[in-house]
Design an enzyme around this catalytic site. Sequence first.
Site: not given
Ligand code: ADP
Length: 376
Positions: A169, A219, A65, A31-34, A119
């Site tokens: 990621d 950060y 969606s 973590e924080h290594t990148d 999450a």
């Molecule tokens: P994470 O840490 O999960 O990547 P982010 O805020 O970077 O959180 O990304 C979340 C965003 O990605 C959501 O607000 C939405 O726009 C999109 N997203 C992720 N999963 C879904 C899904 N199952 N359906 C629609 N949009 C999604």
Amino acid sequence: MKEKLLSEFSKRFQSEAVLYASAGRINLIGEHTDYNGGFVFPGAIDKCIMAAIGQNGTDKVRVYSIDIDDYAEFGLEEADAPSAQWARYIFGVCRETIKRGGVVKGFDAVFAGNVPLGAGLSSSAALESCFAFAMNDMFNDNKIDKFELARIGQSTEHNYCGVNCGIMDQFASVFGKKDCLMRLDCRSMEFEYFPFNPQGYTLVLVDSKVKHELVDSPYNKRRESCERVAKTLGVETLRDADMAMLDAAKDKVSEEDYNRAKYVIEEKDRVLAVCDALKRGDYDTVGECMYATHRGMSELYEVSCEELDFLNDIARKCGVTGSRIMGGGFGGCTINLVKNELHDEFIATAKKEFAAKYGHEPMVYDVIISDGAHKC
Ligand code: ADP
Ligand code: MG
């Protein structure tokens, strides 16, 4: 999920659909290594975004969606950017593919997922990688290499979503392989698969659901500390430093910078130690390294918070093999390597004690290391 996607697709669109999926990810250690040219050690998980996609013979993209219950329609020119955030991820992937000389034509899509949003499991990378993989398969004969697919996702975050993320990621989501973690060298971008199928253990994410918004951009401050120390030591990044070098320069750096650099140097070595331990099937050492990372992030790098330290203490009290903050810190979740016989009790205790102290239960997710982007 497949049936749901296909039936929704046929309800809305006329074309033939193909199914694609890509996964969220965990990072076991590193973590924080990148940004210090070190190693990260992620793997894709059994939570994914899946999409049914079919060419529609137009120059328009039409997407529904399922989870958000929202529909978007957009063209493929820069000026056609949709306003809905979720649709910008898909638009960004299309645009970044085109910018790299790739082909994208009109398509219809329906998608859904079970990566928890926000999450720390990178649902956004799963979404980007799913569509990047699909565009490559549908329109480009899979000629775009996988690293480029990851970069398409990363550039989407940078240019269309305002998130200045690294490559980990999207890399994990694209390259993920069942029962394997990947040690990515963030300096050379070389990587290696390591078997990870810990019999008798479960990986458990405990999401504190807290996110501390900090005013003074911690950060950037961490990055600046690392750069300052690297400069003092005469190396390009802390990847090239070791503790002997740091100790020799102790009086030339502030105590705070020393601590930051110590964490980064030790963390780089811990990733390597975990890889060695995995080769031996030595999960006790893996777990000890995870606890050591947590301590380093908390005491030296100072990116933990009360709630995450509390979750880490509970894990230790419950006899959990390894536990640490996952992600940048200041909130989010812990990743825990838990013996199966302790699993239920650990989760019950974590929920109960956390709720008693902070007024809400953490969310808990078991994860299994799984395949990344693929055609279903
Ligand atoms: P994470 O840490 O999960 O990547 P982010 O805020 O970077 O959180 O990304 C979340 C965003 O990605 C959501 O607000 C939405 O726009 C999109 N997203 C992720 N999963 C879904 C899904 N199952 N359906 C629609 N949009 C999604
Ligand atoms: Mg994200």
